[in-house]
Design an enzyme around this catalytic site. Structure first.
Site, PDB file in Angstrom:
ATOM      1  N   ASP A  20      16.663  -7.788  31.684  1.00 42.50           N
ATOM      2  CA  ASP A  20      17.642  -7.603  30.458  1.00 42.50           C
ATOM      3  C   ASP A  20      17.817  -6.160  30.274  1.00 42.50           C
ATOM      4  O   ASP A  20      17.130  -5.181  30.601  1.00 42.50           O
ATOM      5  CB  ASP A  20      16.707  -8.082  29.076  1.00 42.50           C
ATOM      6  N   GLU A  80      21.545  -7.707  34.002  1.00 40.94           N
ATOM      7  CA  GLU A  80      22.176  -7.641  33.002  1.00 40.94           C
ATOM      8  C   GLU A  80      22.640  -6.296  32.667  1.00 40.94           C
ATOM      9  O   GLU A  80      22.009  -5.416  32.206  1.00 40.94           O
ATOM     10  CB  GLU A  80      21.771  -8.228  31.651  1.00 40.94           C
TER      11      GLU A  80
END
Length: 737
Positions: free
Chosen positions: A416, A469
């Site tokens: 993330d 990401e």
């Protein structure tokens, strides 16, 4: 890798004079080695031994000696007791009572459970099985069952284990410092699986901090925050065939169609969370039916607040207790693997919450984070940022990634917010960030951490996917570390997602002004290894649901939704869809409401789900759509310049054939639409999102026409261009059939 001493009992005692000031040091939390005073030792005259017990505030204390209850003598008002025994008595000959009445061996009669090699590797940041060294682990130590506790708190004056067994009294069970490593250790016999505990830490400023275990395997159900003693080595895995296959097959040349899921809101039973085992059965069945190859779980590591969706992690080594215990989660992964479904975890190494019970200022100092808020406080999320330059912190995170992959058998990690890790000025204004040593904004320590992470994961566990990401143009994200990259296998294509959804939000009458949004992505499509995503981030915070973004009347909204999904399937890159999109959920995703499955009572939603199911299986069956995803030879434009009609067409190619993909982004029906394709021998429509069974108008191509020039050579084809639809054709080239 943890050290278990093989020294004999007779060597485990030493000659210690009767203490004078030591009880006060214990009482005030200033003794770094309570084992030197407590436990069993030779008396000063060496003619007998002395058992010393510590019970602050007690006036009497009884313990069991060779099966008989005896009373120790109080030798200091602070709570120190002694009992003289013959030299033949060993640690295994006596047992003491915990505060809760449990009778077990003396915690202070045992050698350390941590060896020098453990501490050396941890200090260097390369103890890849750190979870075996730190935390609370059920074990048999020197022939006695119990729990070994260890925690890193280098700046603490005292660290104690507290729990129900000692009535959460931090004076009772102080831990032993392991020197300059900053690790504190204690073995407590008699504790069992399910017992709750925390670490009580006395800081240099004499603050008393009550902290959950950073390496706990399990935690209490929120809002409670105690760590729970748990077991992860008991589960009998049955996914060996899957694991071996994962090592052999290169996912780059295989279909990858990911269903992104938030377990707490995918399905509920009577408004309650389902157990990991219940979820596994239902998810496996659903993914097989719908044609998804993997599930990607929003963070299931322990977190205090439901509304964070799991992105504010407080227990990096613990599955959230909302759905069960670690063994339940292992069953979840095992069951999906047995059904041919992979499991990817959303993993959050970029930041952590400021909750007092968690990692923040863990020993009274900025330990896991930076001291300076310009580096240590995240401006967007008001969370703390890891200090990647500290070996022990980097080790904590790298070992955590390996824990989920090696111990929990997950098939990949979606890392993330990588952009927030890579840039020192991410989300900050001028003057609110600190440049690196070269004066630039690149976080050199985070870059090295990510390289270390990816290289060791790929070295230890071949076949596992590491997915970034990352929302910027930072170069070489998916290039191997040995070639100067960060070493990720794939990267979310955030640019494609933003361009595509921006285009689809436009009124269809004006889409021709925004044609570049459809074509720009192909300029960089092969610079990295991309996953195309329609993710959870795009259906929250006022952004509207997928179908809610679509313009037009109700029919046009459903047609646009079919079109955007089929457009993603046809484009080069692997695929991801967030739950709810496949049933055309009208409302934004809400963790409280969950997915609105009752919409499937209505025909348009049934038709949408049917289309996505059929298209997914079509995708799986056609290598042209995935075999060369990351190489430019998979894609060839046929026509990208028809801005007037808002139509694009292109070829997807593989060693097994070729497909023509045509997308009409307006509701205009063209009965005779020509596509310039030379030397076509045959053309057959194999998928059309405008089919009536999907809610479309039924403008299918039952017999597309091949148009030849005067010489008899094919130079174009003529098709019916269905409104707001994707049409896919199978082609062959050569002599006209």
């Amino acid at each position: 890798m943890s050290h278990l001493s093989s020294k004999t009992e007779t060597k485990s005692v030493s000659i210690i004079p009767t203490p004078t000031h030591e009880p006060l040091r214990l009482m005030h939390g200033e003794n770094h080695d309570p084992h030197a005073i407590l436990g069993i030792h030779f008396a000063e005259n060496a003619e007998n031994k002395v058992i010393r017990l510590w019970r602050p505030g007690a006036n009497q204390i009884h313990f069991e000696l060779q099966g008989q209850q005896v009373e120790a003598k109080k030798i200091h008002a602070a709570g120190l007791f002694e009992y003289s025994v013959p030299t033949t008595i060993t640690a295994s000959d006596y047992r003491v009572f915990h505060h809760n009445g449990t009778l077990s061996h003396d915690p202070y009669a045992f050698w350390p459970t941590i060896g020098d090699l453990d501490l050396y590797l941890f200090g260097k940041g390369v103890h890849y099985e750190l979870y075996k060294m730190l935390g609370a682990r059920l074990t048999n130590h020197q022939g006695v069952d119990g729990v070994k506790f260890a925690v890193w708190a280098p700046n603490a004056k005292r660290v104690s284990v507290v729990g129900d067994f000692n009535f959460w009294d931090g004076r009772v069970n102080p831990m032993r410092s392991m020197g300059s490593s900053g690790v504190w250790e204690l073995f407590i016999p008699g504790l069992r699986e399910g017992d709750k505990y925390k670490f009580e830490i006395k800081s240099q400023n004499n603050e008393i901090l009550l902290k959950s275990d950073p390496l706990a395997y399990s935690s209490e159900l929120r809002p409670s925050t105690a760590s729970v003693i748990a077991q992860i080595n008991r589960f009998e895995w049955q996914d060996q065939e899957w694991i071996e296959k994962r090592k052999q097959i290169k996912f780059e040349t295989r279909p990858l169609n990911i269903y992104e899921v938030h377990l707490g809101s995918w399905k509920k039973k009577d408004s309650k969370f389902l157990n990991y085992r219940e979820l596994a059965i239902q998810l496996a069945e659903y993914c097989l039916e719908m044609g998804f190859t993997h599930v990607e779980l929003l963070p299931i590591q322990e977190h205090p607040l439901d509304e964070s969706w799991g992105y504010q992690v407080s227990g990096f080594y613990a599955v959230t207790s909302r759905h069960g215990n670690p063994e339940d989660f292992q069953w979840f992964v095992n069951h999906l693997h047995k059904n041919g479904i992979g499991v990817i975890l959303d993993w959050v190494p970029g930041h952590f919450p400021t909750d007092e019970f968690s990692l923040g200022r863990f020993d009274g100092t900025a330990l896991y984070e930076h001291e300076d808020p310009k580096k240590g406080l995240h401006p967007h999320w008001s969370t703390l940022i890891f200090n990647y330059g500290r070996h022990e912190v980097s080790n904590f995170l790298v070992a955590n990634a390996l824990f989920w992959i090696e111990q929990m058998h997950v098939d990949g990690l979606r890392v993330d917010a990588v952009a927030s890790m890579l840039y020192l000025d991410y989300g900050r204004t001028d003057g609110d960030w600190i440049p690196n040593k070269y004066g630039s904004n690149e976080n050199l320590e985070a870059v090295e951490f990510l390289k270390h992470l990816n290289s060791i994961v790929h070295q230890r566990v071949p076949g596992v996917m590491m997915i970034a990401e990352e929302s910027t143009s930072f170069a070489r994200i998916t290039v191997p570390v040995e070639y100067g990259g960060l070493g990720f296998n794939m990267k979310w294509n955030m640019g494609w997602m933003n361009d595509t959804l921006r285009y689809f939000s436009k009124d269809m009458l004006f889409r021709h002004y925004h044609h570049n949004d459809l074509t720009f992505g192909l300029l960089y499509a092969f610079t990295e290894k991309f996953i195309l995503v329609l993710s959870h981030d795009e259906v929250v915070h006022g952004k509207n649901s997928l179908i809610g973004k679509m313009p037009g009347d109700v029919w046009q909204k459903f047609a646009n939704l079919r079109l955007v999904y089929s457009y993603m399937i046809c484009q080069p890159g692997k695929k991801l869809l967030f739950m709810g999109g496949e049933i055309a959920q009208w409302n934004e995703w809400s963790i409280a409401k969950g997915i609105e499955w009752d919409l499937l009572e209505y025909i348009p939603h049934q038709e949408t789900q049917r289309m996505i199911k059929d298209l997914n299986h079509f995708y799986l069956d056609n290598p042209s759509l995935w075999e060369r995803d990351f190489h430019w030879t998979t894609f060839e434009w046929v026509d990208f310049s028809d801005t007037k009609n808002s139509v694009i067409s292109y070829l997807r190619k593989s060693d097994h054939g070729m497909l023509l993909c045509v997308h009409n982004f307006t509701p205009t029906f063209h009965e005779d639409y020509k596509i310039a394709l030379k030397n076509v021998a045959s053309i057959h429509e194999v998928f059309n999102t405008d089919a009536t069974k999907y809610g479309g108008s039924g403008k299918l191509n039952t017999s597309p026409e091949i148009l030849s020039n005067k010489s008899g050579h094919a130079e174009s084809t003529k098709i019916q261009l269905a409104p707001l639809a994707t049409m896919i054709f199978k082609l062959s080239f050569g002599k006209i059939e």
